[in-house]
Scaffold this motif. Structure first.
Motif, PDB file in Angstrom:
ATOM      1  N   GLU A  75       0.596  -1.374   0.038  1.00 32.14           N
ATOM      2  CA  GLU A  75      -0.002  -0.080   0.019  1.00 32.14           C
ATOM      3  C   GLU A  75       0.479   1.986   0.083  1.00 32.14           C
ATOM      4  O   GLU A  75       0.304   2.705  -0.188  1.00 32.14           O
ATOM      5  CB  GLU A  75      -1.659  -0.370   0.888  1.00 32.14           C
ATOM      6  N   SER A  78       0.554   1.239  -3.870  1.00 35.09           N
ATOM      7  CA  SER A  78       0.145   1.251  -4.604  1.00 35.09           C
ATOM      8  C   SER A  78      -1.544   1.987  -4.002  1.00 35.09           C
ATOM      9  O   SER A  78      -2.478   2.171  -4.624  1.00 35.09           O
ATOM     10  CB  SER A  78       0.097  -0.004  -4.619  1.00 35.09           C
ATOM     11  N   LEU A  81      -5.292  -0.740  -0.684  1.00 31.30           N
ATOM     12  CA  LEU A  81      -5.282  -1.454  -1.427  1.00 31.30           C
ATOM     13  C   LEU A  81      -6.978  -2.743  -0.976  1.00 31.30           C
ATOM     14  O   LEU A  81      -7.122  -2.720   0.206  1.00 31.30           O
ATOM     15  CB  LEU A  81      -4.480  -2.944  -2.241  1.00 31.30           C
ATOM     16  N   LEU A 204      -1.754  -3.871  -9.053  1.00 31.93           N
ATOM     17  CA  LEU A 204      -2.250  -4.360  -7.623  1.00 31.93           C
ATOM     18  C   LEU A 204      -3.506  -3.390  -7.464  1.00 31.93           C
ATOM     19  O   LEU A 204      -4.678  -3.159  -7.008  1.00 31.93           O
ATOM     20  CB  LEU A 204      -1.163  -3.724  -7.105  1.00 31.93           C
ATOM     21  N   HIS A 205      -2.870  -1.236  -8.168  1.00 33.57           N
ATOM     22  CA  HIS A 205      -3.871  -0.416  -8.314  1.00 33.57           C
ATOM     23  C   HIS A 205      -5.062  -0.749  -8.821  1.00 33.57           C
ATOM     24  O   HIS A 205      -6.334  -0.479  -8.553  1.00 33.57           O
ATOM     25  CB  HIS A 205      -2.984   0.957  -8.589  1.00 33.57           C
TER      26      HIS A 205
END
Length: 362
Positions: A75, A78, A81, A204-205
């Protein structure tokens, strides 16, 4: 609304009741007599003198502290999450878990894009699951249109970014295009084992918009902890609900979790980032020196901790380096990588020794 994961998961897994280990069942008390552990045990010298003096007890069902520490790290790069995370025994176990969870032997197929990491096909083969191969384009990017044609008949799509053994990152626009096309058919897995070495950002984003996206990570590469076998699988709750049914009763040993937590501390992350920055500098220097050698035909761009090199025709660079005591990875088994070897980036001294050996290669 039914999730894609629940549509794809085989009926056997759908009905599966997870094994209820002692730690999974939990409970409160002062006498722990539920797991057939030795309440008193021998002291094995230094083995029992570390930070954990409870090696006679089984570890947690899932090492939540370790998983949370890694999620916090993700996090930082990104942003917040909305996903679940589970620690596994290296990225290889994550691949195996996904195949066993969402594929039915003899019925389902996965998609891979060779040349790429061999464990995707190996795990599928070991479970009697078909592998559909859509080779990378000449620039080692995805053949998006041909992948799309295979999505309706495929359960999992494995993408490695940065890719092993080619070393390049996958264009995020292509990943998004495939996520859009696979919403109703296929779970998309992005293996980011080498992400810390890459100029590309993590996928991931994208999870908040695409709940069928799964990301695999590891501590083996940039963190330099290959021996402890610790990786992570990040996925939407709808996906993780089924993965948790097949995960081993005690997937991560306490010593592994302890080392991982140290690596994920503020100091540990700082050391990793310093180490990664230094390695990238050595990688770029090494690439530049390779391109000066007559025996080298092409040095491919790399966003990993290795470089892929194509040598002149009929030059057996792999065998030559073996004779000099330098072990690399031969890529002759890949049709697109004739005359190529993959060399891991080590210390500058190791790379200088390799360069000096290659200067005498004819």
């Amino acid at each position: 609304m039914q999730s894609l994961a629940s549509k794809l998961v085989p009926s056997a897994v759908q009905k599966l009741i997870p094994y209820q280990s002692a730690r999974r069942l939990g409970g409160n008390g002062h006498l722990w007599l539920n797991a057939n552990e030795l309440e008193t045990c021998a002291q094995y010298g230094d083995l029992s003198q570390g930070s954990n003096d409870h090696y006679h007890r089984y570890p947690d069902f899932l090492p939540h502290d370790t998983a949370q520490a890694y999620l916090n790290y993700c996090e930082q790069q990104s942003g917040k999450l909305d996903c679940e995370i589970v620690a596994v025994r290296g990225a290889d176990e994550a691949i195996d878990l996904l195949v066993r969870t969402f594929c039915s032997p003899g019925n389902d197929q996965i998609i891979i894009c060779p040349p790429t990491y061999g464990m995707y096909e190996f795990c599928a083969d070991s479970f009697s699951v078909k592998t559909c191969k859509v080779p990378l384009l000449e620039n080692f990017q995805l053949d998006v249109e041909n992948i799309k044609k295979q999505l309706p008949s495929s359960t999992l799509l494995f993408l490695c970014s940065p890719n092993n053994p080619t070393g390049n990152g996958i264009n995020e626009a292509d990943i998004v295009d495939l996520l859009e096309a696979s919403k109703d058919s296929t779970l998309v897995v992005v293996d980011e084992a080498y992400i810390e070495f890459s100029k590309h950002g993590s996928a991931l984003h994208l999870m908040h918009k695409y709940p069928h996206l799964i990301v695999i990570r590891t501590l083996s590469k940039a963190f330099g902890l290959a021996a402890i076998r610790c990786g992570f699988l990040l996925a939407d709750t709808s996906v993780m609900a089924y993965i948790n049914r097949l995960i081993a009763p005690y997937p991560i040993a306490d010593p592994t979790a302890e080392i991982a937590l140290k690596a994920l501390s503020q100091n540990g992350l700082h050391l990793m980032q310093q180490q990664t920055s230094k390695l990238i500098q050595v990688r770029e220097w090494f690439k530049g020196q390779l391109m000066l050698l007559d025996s080298v035909q092409h040095v491919f761009g790399s966003e990993t901790n290795f470089v892929l090199i194509r040598f002149s025709n009929n030059v057996n660079s792999y065998q030559y380096l073996i004779e000099q005591g330098i072990v690399t990875r031969n890529q002759i088994h890949e049709p697109a990588l004739n005359d190529c070897i993959r060399i891991t980036i080590g210390s500058k001294e190791s790379m200088l020794e390799t360069l000096n050996a290659l200067k005498n290669l004819n």
